[in-house]
Enzyme design. Sequence first.
Site, PDB file in Angstrom:
ATOM      1  N   ASP A   1      52.596  34.214  39.711  1.00 53.55           N
ATOM      2  CA  ASP A   1      51.559  33.177  39.750  1.00 53.55           C
ATOM      3  C   ASP A   1      51.804  32.208  38.583  1.00 53.55           C
ATOM      4  O   ASP A   1      52.136  32.647  37.474  1.00 53.55           O
ATOM      5  CB  ASP A   1      50.208  33.904  39.581  1.00 53.55           C
ATOM      6  CG  ASP A   1      49.015  33.006  39.741  1.00 53.55           C
ATOM      7  OD1 ASP A   1      49.082  32.063  40.531  1.00 53.55           O
ATOM      8  OD2 ASP A   1      47.984  33.283  39.077  1.00 53.55           O
TER       9      ASP A   1
ATOM     10  N   GLY B   1      38.925  30.747  35.625  1.00 51.95           N
ATOM     11  CA  GLY B   1      37.986  31.286  34.632  1.00 51.95           C
ATOM     12  C   GLY B   1      36.570  31.300  35.172  1.00 51.95           C
ATOM     13  O   GLY B   1      36.329  31.001  36.344  1.00 51.95           O
TER      14      GLY B   1
ATOM     15  N   HIS C   1      42.808  28.714  44.360  1.00 50.62           N
ATOM     16  CA  HIS C   1      42.828  29.338  43.027  1.00 50.62           C
ATOM     17  C   HIS C   1      41.401  29.340  42.475  1.00 50.62           C
ATOM     18  O   HIS C   1      40.510  28.695  43.019  1.00 50.62           O
ATOM     19  CB  HIS C   1      43.747  28.545  42.094  1.00 50.62           C
ATOM     20  CG  HIS C   1      45.206  28.806  42.318  1.00 50.62           C
ATOM     21  ND1 HIS C   1      46.076  29.125  41.311  1.00 50.62           N
ATOM     22  CD2 HIS C   1      45.949  28.800  43.455  1.00 50.62           C
ATOM     23  CE1 HIS C   1      47.292  29.294  41.802  1.00 50.62           C
ATOM     24  NE2 HIS C   1      47.242  29.094  43.111  1.00 50.62           N
TER      25      HIS C   1
ATOM     26  N   GLY D   1      39.169  31.894  42.081  1.00 53.75           N
ATOM     27  CA  GLY D   1      38.209  32.571  42.963  1.00 53.75           C
ATOM     28  C   GLY D   1      37.004  33.175  42.262  1.00 53.75           C
ATOM     29  O   GLY D   1      35.943  33.348  42.873  1.00 53.75           O
TER      30      GLY D   1
ATOM     31  N   ASN E   1      42.984  33.543  45.107  1.00 46.49           N
ATOM     32  CA  ASN E   1      43.344  34.181  43.837  1.00 46.49           C
ATOM     33  C   ASN E   1      42.111  34.651  43.075  1.00 46.49           C
ATOM     34  O   ASN E   1      41.178  33.881  42.862  1.00 46.49           O
ATOM     35  CB  ASN E   1      44.067  33.170  42.936  1.00 46.49           C
ATOM     36  CG  ASN E   1      45.463  32.844  43.407  1.00 46.49           C
ATOM     37  OD1 ASN E   1      45.880  33.271  44.479  1.00 46.49           O
ATOM     38  ND2 ASN E   1      46.187  32.097  42.601  1.00 46.49           N
TER      39      ASN E   1
ATOM     40  N   THR F   1      40.002  36.488  36.721  1.00 45.19           N
ATOM     41  CA  THR F   1      38.986  36.731  35.685  1.00 45.19           C
ATOM     42  C   THR F   1      38.010  37.843  36.064  1.00 45.19           C
ATOM     43  O   THR F   1      37.667  38.678  35.220  1.00 45.19           O
ATOM     44  CB  THR F   1      38.217  35.419  35.392  1.00 45.19           C
ATOM     45  OG1 THR F   1      39.177  34.411  35.077  1.00 45.19           O
ATOM     46  CG2 THR F   1      37.255  35.575  34.234  1.00 45.19           C
TER      47      THR F   1
HETATM   48  P1  13P Z   1      40.105  33.157  38.372  1.00 44.40           P
HETATM   49  O1  13P Z   1      40.510  33.671  37.038  1.00 44.40           O
HETATM   50  O2  13P Z   1      39.069  32.086  38.287  1.00 44.40           O
HETATM   51  O3  13P Z   1      39.708  34.233  39.316  1.00 44.40           O
HETATM   52  O4  13P Z   1      41.372  32.404  38.995  1.00 44.40           O
HETATM   53  C1  13P Z   1      42.464  33.146  39.403  1.00 44.40           C
HETATM   54  C2  13P Z   1      43.604  32.275  39.718  1.00 44.40           C
HETATM   55  O5  13P Z   1      43.473  31.271  40.372  1.00 44.40           O
HETATM   56  C3  13P Z   1      44.921  32.687  39.236  1.00 44.40           C
HETATM   57  O6  13P Z   1      45.886  31.743  39.506  1.00 44.40           O
END
Ligand code: 13P
Length: 278
Positions: A82, A179, A206, A208, A228, A231
């Site tokens: 990623d 985040g 991304h 999520g 994705n 966090t």
């Molecule tokens: P989050 O940390 O907001 O869940 O995002 C994950 C992400 O998109 C990793 O590329």
Amino acid sequence: MSLVKMTGVLSWAEKNNCAAGAFSVGNMEMIIGAVRAAEEMNTPIILQIAEKRMKQSPMHLMAPMMVSAAKNAKVPVAVHLDHGLTMGCIESALEYGFTSVMLDGSLLPFEENIELTKAVRAEADKYGATVEAELGVVGGNEGDTEKHEIMCTDPEKAVEFCEKTNVDCLAVAIGNAHGNYPVLPELCFDVLEEIYKKVSTPLVLHGGTGITDEMFRKAISLGIRKINIATASFDALAMNAKKYTETADKPDYFTLSPYMADAVYENVKKHINIFLNK
Ligand code: 13P
């Protein structure tokens, strides 16, 4: 042996009108928790790690664990890099057996993002691996303190980008951010709908963590096939570890370890349930 290409997982999502969860991992417990959830739900998943996370979780330790966990899983598991930042990291991930890679050129000018992505495509093709790219600017920043202003993906540019790069999936910017969101985000579903109408490439969401179930469902109905989550898993693990160390008379690693895995398992299971869209 269930290590699969990410294109296989994306096709599964397309066929089932759902999204595959792409779960970021940073240690062994996170891998164990995520794979256990996928096996219990009998659902394919994507295990992923971002290049910036490799300061804490080095590639030479994480990659063999992730690939081995996928190979031994009872469900199909793709292993994805990623937000790659360097071509060296892409090459290394492919050598370790990752079945999918992303080099994040979203902050570059459009033409440079295309050229970079074409170079990644050529490298990935040597290994038969999947390629993800990002167009537009997703807010926040995966694994860094630097924040980026959100810039929604231009649907016309998405068409041109996919045609010129031949990527397997495209991460879009629709008001999402990495985040924890300070306030509930307003996702630009009109932009997503426009992209979905014009582009046949599977779309990726991304950032999520913190998106509501309802928003996930709407995004899936508009072509999002990979979501994705990072966090939420890292936070769940840290909170469970805190709870354990605060309540145990004499904290020990051997009890703490399953606590960490369980936290990730619960979070992954919860998200798989939503992404299955049933
Ligand atoms: P989050 O940390 O907001 O869940 O995002 C994950 C992400 O998109 C990793 O590329």
